[in-house]
Structure formats: C-alpha cells, structure tokens
Write a protein that holds these residues in place. Structure first.
Motif, PDB file in Angstrom:
ATOM      1  N   LEU A   4       0.835  -1.186   0.000  1.00  0.00           N
ATOM      2  CA  LEU A   4       0.000   0.000   0.000  1.00  0.00           C
ATOM      3  C   LEU A   4       0.871   1.238   0.000  1.00  0.00           C
ATOM      4  N   SER A   5       0.268   2.373  -0.296  1.00  0.00           N
ATOM      5  CA  SER A   5       1.009   3.625  -0.417  1.00  0.00           C
ATOM      6  C   SER A   5       0.762   4.508   0.800  1.00  0.00           C
ATOM      7  N   TYR A   6       1.831   5.131   1.285  1.00  0.00           N
ATOM      8  CA  TYR A   6       1.724   6.039   2.423  1.00  0.00           C
ATOM      9  C   TYR A   6       1.137   7.364   1.949  1.00  0.00           C
ATOM     10  N   PRO A   7       0.015   7.801   2.522  1.00  0.00           N
ATOM     11  CA  PRO A   7      -0.645   9.028   2.034  1.00  0.00           C
ATOM     12  C   PRO A   7       0.225  10.278   2.108  1.00  0.00           C
ATOM     13  N   LYS A   8       1.169  10.326   3.044  1.00  0.00           N
ATOM     14  CA  LYS A   8       1.990  11.527   3.224  1.00  0.00           C
ATOM     15  C   LYS A   8       3.381  11.381   2.611  1.00  0.00           C
ATOM     16  N   ALA A   9       3.564  10.413   1.723  1.00  0.00           N
ATOM     17  CA  ALA A   9       4.884  10.150   1.151  1.00  0.00           C
ATOM     18  C   ALA A   9       5.452  11.374   0.439  1.00  0.00           C
ATOM     19  N   GLY A  10       4.610  12.095  -0.284  1.00  0.00           N
ATOM     20  CA  GLY A  10       5.086  13.247  -1.051  1.00  0.00           C
ATOM     21  C   GLY A  10       5.741  14.302  -0.194  1.00  0.00           C
ATOM     22  N   GLU A  11       5.205  14.544   0.988  1.00  0.00           N
ATOM     23  CA  GLU A  11       5.766  15.577   1.858  1.00  0.00           C
ATOM     24  C   GLU A  11       6.870  15.044   2.773  1.00  0.00           C
ATOM     25  N   LEU A  12       6.990  13.724   2.888  1.00  0.00           N
ATOM     26  CA  LEU A  12       7.950  13.136   3.818  1.00  0.00           C
ATOM     27  C   LEU A  12       9.249  12.694   3.160  1.00  0.00           C
ATOM     28  N   ASN A  13       9.168  12.092   1.969  1.00  0.00           N
ATOM     29  CA  ASN A  13      10.304  11.329   1.452  1.00  0.00           C
ATOM     30  C   ASN A  13      11.562  12.138   1.148  1.00  0.00           C
ATOM     31  N   ALA A  14      11.431  13.347   0.645  1.00  0.00           N
ATOM     32  CA  ALA A  14      12.634  14.126   0.327  1.00  0.00           C
ATOM     33  C   ALA A  14      13.452  14.389   1.588  1.00  0.00           C
ATOM     34  N   LEU A  16      13.243  12.706   4.339  1.00  0.00           N
ATOM     35  CA  LEU A  16      13.644  11.418   4.891  1.00  0.00           C
ATOM     36  C   LEU A  16      14.889  10.883   4.187  1.00  0.00           C
ATOM     37  N   GLU A  17      14.964  11.087   2.878  1.00  0.00           N
ATOM     38  CA  GLU A  17      16.160  10.676   2.127  1.00  0.00           C
ATOM     39  C   GLU A  17      17.397  11.385   2.667  1.00  0.00           C
ATOM     40  N   GLU A  18      17.291  12.680   2.860  1.00  0.00           N
ATOM     41  CA  GLU A  18      18.417  13.458   3.382  1.00  0.00           C
ATOM     42  C   GLU A  18      18.802  12.993   4.782  1.00  0.00           C
ATOM     43  N   LEU A  19      17.790  12.708   5.610  1.00  0.00           N
ATOM     44  CA  LEU A  19      18.036  12.252   6.975  1.00  0.00           C
ATOM     45  C   LEU A  19      18.770  10.908   6.981  1.00  0.00           C
ATOM     46  N   VAL A  20      18.310   9.971   6.158  1.00  0.00           N
ATOM     47  CA  VAL A  20      18.948   8.648   6.107  1.00  0.00           C
ATOM     48  C   VAL A  20      20.391   8.764   5.651  1.00  0.00           C
ATOM     49  N   SER A  43      15.214   5.955  17.708  1.00  0.00           N
ATOM     50  CA  SER A  43      16.135   6.830  18.444  1.00  0.00           C
ATOM     51  C   SER A  43      16.483   8.101  17.674  1.00  0.00           C
ATOM     52  N   TRP A  44      15.997   8.219  16.441  1.00  0.00           N
ATOM     53  CA  TRP A  44      16.378   9.358  15.624  1.00  0.00           C
ATOM     54  C   TRP A  44      15.652  10.645  16.026  1.00  0.00           C
ATOM     55  N   GLY A  45      14.499  10.520  16.661  1.00  0.00           N
ATOM     56  CA  GLY A  45      13.769  11.694  17.126  1.00  0.00           C
ATOM     57  C   GLY A  45      13.147  12.536  16.036  1.00  0.00           C
ATOM     58  N   ASP A  46      12.857  11.934  14.877  1.00  0.00           N
ATOM     59  CA  ASP A  46      12.247  12.680  13.773  1.00  0.00           C
ATOM     60  C   ASP A  46      10.735  12.498  13.808  1.00  0.00           C
ATOM     61  N   PRO A  47       9.956  13.581  13.957  1.00  0.00           N
ATOM     62  CA  PRO A  47       8.496  13.447  14.071  1.00  0.00           C
ATOM     63  C   PRO A  47       7.840  12.765  12.864  1.00  0.00           C
ATOM     64  N   GLY A  48       8.300  13.079  11.652  1.00  0.00           N
ATOM     65  CA  GLY A  48       7.727  12.457  10.466  1.00  0.00           C
ATOM     66  C   GLY A  48       7.977  10.961  10.436  1.00  0.00           C
ATOM     67  N   LEU A  49       9.167  10.567  10.844  1.00  0.00           N
ATOM     68  CA  LEU A  49       9.520   9.153  10.905  1.00  0.00           C
ATOM     69  C   LEU A  49       8.723   8.436  11.989  1.00  0.00           C
ATOM     70  N   GLU A  50       8.515   9.098  13.112  1.00  0.00           N
ATOM     71  CA  GLU A  50       7.722   8.508  14.191  1.00  0.00           C
ATOM     72  C   GLU A  50       6.266   8.317  13.751  1.00  0.00           C
ATOM     73  N   GLU A  51       5.725   9.288  13.028  1.00  0.00           N
ATOM     74  CA  GLU A  51       4.361   9.167  12.523  1.00  0.00           C
ATOM     75  C   GLU A  51       4.254   8.030  11.506  1.00  0.00           C
ATOM     76  N   LEU A  52       5.255   7.912  10.634  1.00  0.00           N
ATOM     77  CA  LEU A  52       5.286   6.818   9.661  1.00  0.00           C
ATOM     78  C   LEU A  52       5.317   5.469  10.373  1.00  0.00           C
ATOM     79  N   THR A  53       6.120   5.347  11.413  1.00  0.00           N
ATOM     80  CA  THR A  53       6.227   4.095  12.162  1.00  0.00           C
ATOM     81  C   THR A  53       4.892   3.719  12.790  1.00  0.00           C
ATOM     82  N   ARG A  54       4.191   4.694  13.349  1.00  0.00           N
ATOM     83  CA  ARG A  54       2.862   4.408  13.932  1.00  0.00           C
ATOM     84  C   ARG A  54       1.898   3.943  12.847  1.00  0.00           C
TER      85      ARG A  54
END
Length: 204
Positions: A4-14, A16-20, A43-54
């Motif tokens: 399935l596709s993450y609804p917020k991928a467009g606003e998150l992925n750029a 997230l790529e830089e963070l990784v 442990s990264w403390g990134d709100p967008g990543l935490e929301e994705l994980t949930r």
C-alpha cells in the motif's frame, strides 16, 4: 502480504532521504552488499519518521484483522485459550509495535541475498527513494521443495515472485517469508526503511 502507499509520502520522502543519508554517512554498517544505519529508527527523534512508524503498525494490525476476521484483542484471547492460558477479565488492548528498525542504502551493484527475520511476526519495508523501480523478490518458503520432482510443477514452486514497488510504497510480509533484493543496477541510491513488527498486549 500487502502493498500500500503512504498518504503523506510526497511531503515526507525528500526530507527522509536526506536524513537517512546523513545517518549512514561515516557511521553506517557496511556489509559489502549494502549499507545499513546504526541504531534504531526510533532513536532518531524525527516526528515524520515517528508518525510513519505508527502508521506502519496500524496498517499491519488492520491486515491481521482483515485476514482473521476478528479484532487483534479477540485473536490474542483465542490464542491464549488454545495454549491453556486464558486470563479472564477484561479484553486486553493489543497492537502491533516495532521491535527493531533500520534504514538500508543500496548503491549500484548492491543486493541482499535471500533471508528472513527470526522472532518477527511481520516484516515491513517502506521505500524512500530510488531512481527507478524498487524490486523485492519473495521466495517459496518450503524447505527443500526443489529436491523433489513430482513430474508436475505447481504454480510458484521453486520460483521467485518479484514485486515492483516505488518510493512511498509499504510492503508487509510475514517474518518467516524469505525475501531478497535483486542487484541494484541504477546510478544514485535506493533507500528503504525496515521494521520487525510484533504484537504487544496490555490490560485494557
């Protein structure tokens, strides 16, 4: 399995790529076939990543409920009763949580041979970035099936099912299912996030 596709991928992925890439640069684990982040994503403390994980946990929970036709709490109680460990009282609150998580970076020539994730109910893979398709091979889980030739091959025996995904896609597979990443041949990087998911119950 599910894709399935993450609804917020467009606003998150750029971002997230830089963070990784900042997290694996110089401190990542070099395996010779890919680079992996050190430490857990939590442990990264990134709100967008935490929301994705949930969201990943919720999607895995919904998949299980759809497959079983009952709530996670009911499935948990039935499982306990089968084991002779019925608890009585109020139904527990049951969810799907990440026990381990990491980022993987593939560069041209990298690949990941067939493997599975022990002690894991569900493996989740989310694609962050790639210059082309993100391929994932799913393998026949039966051991030694290729040592028996019955003269008739059933659909899928000894074969890999190749999923072709894109950044923003999430794949959920059972932890016991062997899977592999075929050789990445594009320029640039292919980035994915992975979670080992298990069930957690607590009193309601």
């Amino acid at each position: 399995m599910a894709r399935l596709s993450y609804p917020k991928a467009g606003e998150l992925n750029a971002g997230l790529e830089e963070l990784v890439l900042s997290r694996v640069g110089g401190v990542g684990k070099e395996f010779g076939y890919k680079t992996e982040s050190a430490g857990d994503l939590a442990s990264w403390g990134d709100p967008g990543l935490e929301e994705l994980t949930r969201w990943v946990g919720r999607m895995a929970g919904q998949l299980v409920e759809k497959l079983l036709g009952v709530s996670l709490a009911e499935a948990y109680l039935r499982s306990r009763e089968r084991e002779g460990e019925g608890e009585g009282g109020r139904a527990p609150v049951v969810g799907v949580v990440a026990r381990r998580s990491w980022a993987s970076v593939y560069r041209s020539g990298d690949r990941h041979e067939p493997h599975f994730h022990p002690n894991t109910a569900w493996s989740a893979i989310y694609y962050v970035a790639a210059p082309g398709p993100c391929e994932l091979d799913l393998l026949d889980p039966r051991h030694f099936v290729d040592y028996f030739d019955a003269g008739i091959s059933l659909a899928g025996e000894e074969q890999r099912v190749r999923l072709v995904c894109a950044p923003g896609d999430l794949v959920l597979i059972p932890g016991w299912l062997r899977h592999a990443v075929p050789t990445f041949r594009d320029e640039g990087v292919r980035i994915s996030l992975s979670w080992n998911l298990n069930y957690m119950a607590r009193s309601g």
